[in-house]
Scaffold this motif. Structure first.
Motif, PDB file in Angstrom:
ATOM      1  N   ALA A 132       1.796   6.485  -7.071  1.00  0.00           N
ATOM      2  CA  ALA A 132       0.729   7.390  -7.501  1.00  0.00           C
ATOM      3  C   ALA A 132       1.153   8.840  -7.310  1.00  0.00           C
ATOM      4  O   ALA A 132       0.882   9.692  -8.167  1.00  0.00           O
ATOM      5  CB  ALA A 132      -0.554   7.093  -6.720  1.00  0.00           C
ATOM      6  N   LEU A 133       1.823   9.138  -6.221  1.00  0.00           N
ATOM      7  CA  LEU A 133       2.305  10.493  -5.988  1.00  0.00           C
ATOM      8  C   LEU A 133       3.342  10.887  -7.033  1.00  0.00           C
ATOM      9  O   LEU A 133       3.298  11.996  -7.583  1.00  0.00           O
ATOM     10  CB  LEU A 133       2.899  10.611  -4.582  1.00  0.00           C
ATOM     11  CG  LEU A 133       3.439  11.977  -4.187  1.00  0.00           C
ATOM     12  CD1 LEU A 133       2.342  13.035  -4.239  1.00  0.00           C
ATOM     13  CD2 LEU A 133       4.071  11.917  -2.811  1.00  0.00           C
ATOM     14  N   ASP A 134       4.257   9.989  -7.350  1.00  0.00           N
ATOM     15  CA  ASP A 134       5.256  10.267  -8.382  1.00  0.00           C
ATOM     16  C   ASP A 134       4.594  10.539  -9.725  1.00  0.00           C
ATOM     17  O   ASP A 134       4.968  11.480 -10.438  1.00  0.00           O
ATOM     18  CB  ASP A 134       6.239   9.105  -8.520  1.00  0.00           C
ATOM     19  CG  ASP A 134       7.228   9.032  -7.371  1.00  0.00           C
ATOM     20  OD1 ASP A 134       7.342  10.016  -6.613  1.00  0.00           O
ATOM     21  OD2 ASP A 134       7.878   7.976  -7.235  1.00  0.00           O
ATOM     22  N   GLU A 135       3.603   9.733 -10.075  1.00  0.00           N
ATOM     23  CA  GLU A 135       2.898   9.919 -11.353  1.00  0.00           C
ATOM     24  C   GLU A 135       2.168  11.252 -11.376  1.00  0.00           C
ATOM     25  O   GLU A 135       2.178  11.958 -12.391  1.00  0.00           O
ATOM     26  CB  GLU A 135       1.941   8.767 -11.587  1.00  0.00           C
ATOM     27  CG  GLU A 135       2.637   7.461 -11.914  1.00  0.00           C
ATOM     28  CD  GLU A 135       1.671   6.283 -11.999  1.00  0.00           C
ATOM     29  OE1 GLU A 135       0.450   6.497 -12.086  1.00  0.00           O
ATOM     30  OE2 GLU A 135       2.174   5.145 -11.979  1.00  0.00           O
ATOM     31  N   ALA A 136       1.542  11.611 -10.264  1.00  0.00           N
ATOM     32  CA  ALA A 136       0.829  12.888 -10.198  1.00  0.00           C
ATOM     33  C   ALA A 136       1.796  14.055 -10.337  1.00  0.00           C
ATOM     34  O   ALA A 136       1.495  15.042 -11.023  1.00  0.00           O
ATOM     35  CB  ALA A 136       0.063  12.989  -8.885  1.00  0.00           C
ATOM     36  N   ARG A 137       2.947  13.959  -9.731  1.00  0.00           N
ATOM     37  CA  ARG A 137       3.944  15.032  -9.835  1.00  0.00           C
ATOM     38  C   ARG A 137       4.496  15.138 -11.242  1.00  0.00           C
ATOM     39  O   ARG A 137       4.775  16.235 -11.723  1.00  0.00           O
ATOM     40  CB  ARG A 137       5.071  14.801  -8.837  1.00  0.00           C
ATOM     41  CG  ARG A 137       4.657  15.094  -7.413  1.00  0.00           C
ATOM     42  CD  ARG A 137       5.791  14.909  -6.462  1.00  0.00           C
ATOM     43  NE  ARG A 137       5.399  15.303  -5.123  1.00  0.00           N
ATOM     44  CZ  ARG A 137       6.067  14.974  -4.035  1.00  0.00           C
ATOM     45  NH1 ARG A 137       7.182  14.252  -4.132  1.00  0.00           N
ATOM     46  NH2 ARG A 137       5.650  15.357  -2.861  1.00  0.00           N
ATOM     47  N   ARG A 138       4.680  14.002 -11.923  1.00  0.00           N
ATOM     48  CA  ARG A 138       5.165  14.037 -13.312  1.00  0.00           C
ATOM     49  C   ARG A 138       4.130  14.636 -14.249  1.00  0.00           C
ATOM     50  O   ARG A 138       4.475  15.230 -15.265  1.00  0.00           O
ATOM     51  CB  ARG A 138       5.540  12.631 -13.775  1.00  0.00           C
ATOM     52  CG  ARG A 138       6.886  12.160 -13.260  1.00  0.00           C
ATOM     53  CD  ARG A 138       7.369  10.921 -13.998  1.00  0.00           C
ATOM     54  NE  ARG A 138       6.495   9.773 -13.826  1.00  0.00           N
ATOM     55  CZ  ARG A 138       6.587   8.864 -12.846  1.00  0.00           C
ATOM     56  NH1 ARG A 138       7.512   8.998 -11.922  1.00  0.00           N
ATOM     57  NH2 ARG A 138       5.768   7.846 -12.792  1.00  0.00           N
ATOM     58  N   ALA A 166       0.830  -1.208   0.000  1.00  0.00           N
ATOM     59  CA  ALA A 166       0.000   0.000   0.000  1.00  0.00           C
ATOM     60  C   ALA A 166       0.865   1.259   0.000  1.00  0.00           C
ATOM     61  O   ALA A 166       0.575   2.220  -0.721  1.00  0.00           O
ATOM     62  CB  ALA A 166      -0.924  -0.014   1.216  1.00  0.00           C
ATOM     63  N   ILE A 167       1.932   1.254   0.774  1.00  0.00           N
ATOM     64  CA  ILE A 167       2.833   2.410   0.806  1.00  0.00           C
ATOM     65  C   ILE A 167       3.522   2.581  -0.541  1.00  0.00           C
ATOM     66  O   ILE A 167       3.627   3.702  -1.068  1.00  0.00           O
ATOM     67  CB  ILE A 167       3.865   2.265   1.941  1.00  0.00           C
ATOM     68  CG1 ILE A 167       3.164   2.365   3.297  1.00  0.00           C
ATOM     69  CG2 ILE A 167       4.971   3.310   1.813  1.00  0.00           C
ATOM     70  CD1 ILE A 167       4.028   1.973   4.470  1.00  0.00           C
ATOM     71  N   TYR A 168       3.976   1.490  -1.129  1.00  0.00           N
ATOM     72  CA  TYR A 168       4.645   1.542  -2.427  1.00  0.00           C
ATOM     73  C   TYR A 168       3.693   2.084  -3.497  1.00  0.00           C
ATOM     74  O   TYR A 168       4.064   2.963  -4.286  1.00  0.00           O
ATOM     75  CB  TYR A 168       5.144   0.149  -2.808  1.00  0.00           C
ATOM     76  CG  TYR A 168       5.902   0.112  -4.102  1.00  0.00           C
ATOM     77  CD1 TYR A 168       7.238   0.493  -4.155  1.00  0.00           C
ATOM     78  CD2 TYR A 168       5.283  -0.300  -5.284  1.00  0.00           C
ATOM     79  CE1 TYR A 168       7.943   0.465  -5.348  1.00  0.00           C
ATOM     80  CE2 TYR A 168       5.980  -0.326  -6.477  1.00  0.00           C
ATOM     81  CZ  TYR A 168       7.301   0.059  -6.501  1.00  0.00           C
ATOM     82  OH  TYR A 168       7.989   0.033  -7.688  1.00  0.00           O
ATOM     83  N   ASN A 169       2.457   1.593  -3.510  1.00  0.00           N
ATOM     84  CA  ASN A 169       1.481   2.054  -4.497  1.00  0.00           C
ATOM     85  C   ASN A 169       1.163   3.534  -4.311  1.00  0.00           C
ATOM     86  O   ASN A 169       1.013   4.269  -5.295  1.00  0.00           O
ATOM     87  CB  ASN A 169       0.206   1.219  -4.422  1.00  0.00           C
ATOM     88  CG  ASN A 169       0.421  -0.191  -4.931  1.00  0.00           C
ATOM     89  OD1 ASN A 169       1.355  -0.462  -5.688  1.00  0.00           O
ATOM     90  ND2 ASN A 169      -0.428  -1.106  -4.501  1.00  0.00           N
ATOM     91  N   ALA A 170       1.058   3.987  -3.076  1.00  0.00           N
ATOM     92  CA  ALA A 170       0.795   5.407  -2.814  1.00  0.00           C
ATOM     93  C   ALA A 170       1.958   6.262  -3.301  1.00  0.00           C
ATOM     94  O   ALA A 170       1.752   7.330  -3.887  1.00  0.00           O
ATOM     95  CB  ALA A 170       0.546   5.623  -1.330  1.00  0.00           C
ATOM     96  N   ALA A 171       3.178   5.799  -3.068  1.00  0.00           N
ATOM     97  CA  ALA A 171       4.355   6.552  -3.526  1.00  0.00           C
ATOM     98  C   ALA A 171       4.396   6.616  -5.046  1.00  0.00           C
ATOM     99  O   ALA A 171       4.717   7.668  -5.620  1.00  0.00           O
ATOM    100  CB  ALA A 171       5.631   5.911  -2.980  1.00  0.00           C
TER     101      ALA A 171
END
Length: 102
Positions: free
Chosen positions: A87-93, A80-85
């Motif tokens: 998703a955050l990376d994708e949103a920032r890109r 869950a932590i990995y998936n959240a990270a």
């Protein structure tokens, strides 16, 4: 909700073993306030344990932690932590660098 009941309490005993050795840990104070148990009896109640390969449990005082369940829940938390990270990376890109302050 705690995925592995008793895990946090067991961790607290291990972290604060000096207080629990004296019968003065948080769980012991709670026990003493709810019954006529003295510090020495509280210390005995929350002391001892270890891994039992026959049951697959790690015991600390009155708490018994099923190792396989703890492993499964830890893997799920990591996922869950990995998936959240990710998703955050994708949103920032997806945000152009001038909008993101860069």
């Amino acid at each position: 909700m705690v995925a592995v009941p008793g895990l946090i309490e067991a961790r607290d005993i291990l972290i604060h073993f000096d207080r629990y050795a004296l019968g003065d840990g948080n769980q012991q104070r709670r026990l003493r306030s709810q019954s006529d148990v003295d510090e020495a009896e509280a210390a005995r109640h929350f002391w001892g344990g270890g891994y039992d390969p026959a049951t697959g449990e790690f015991a600390v005082g009155p708490h018994h932690i099923p190792i396989q369940r703890a492993y499964v829940e830890a893997r799920a938390l990591f996922g869950a932590i990995y998936n959240a990270a990710q998703a955050l990376d994708e949103a920032r890109r997806a945000v152009p660098s001038h909008e993101a302050g860069g």
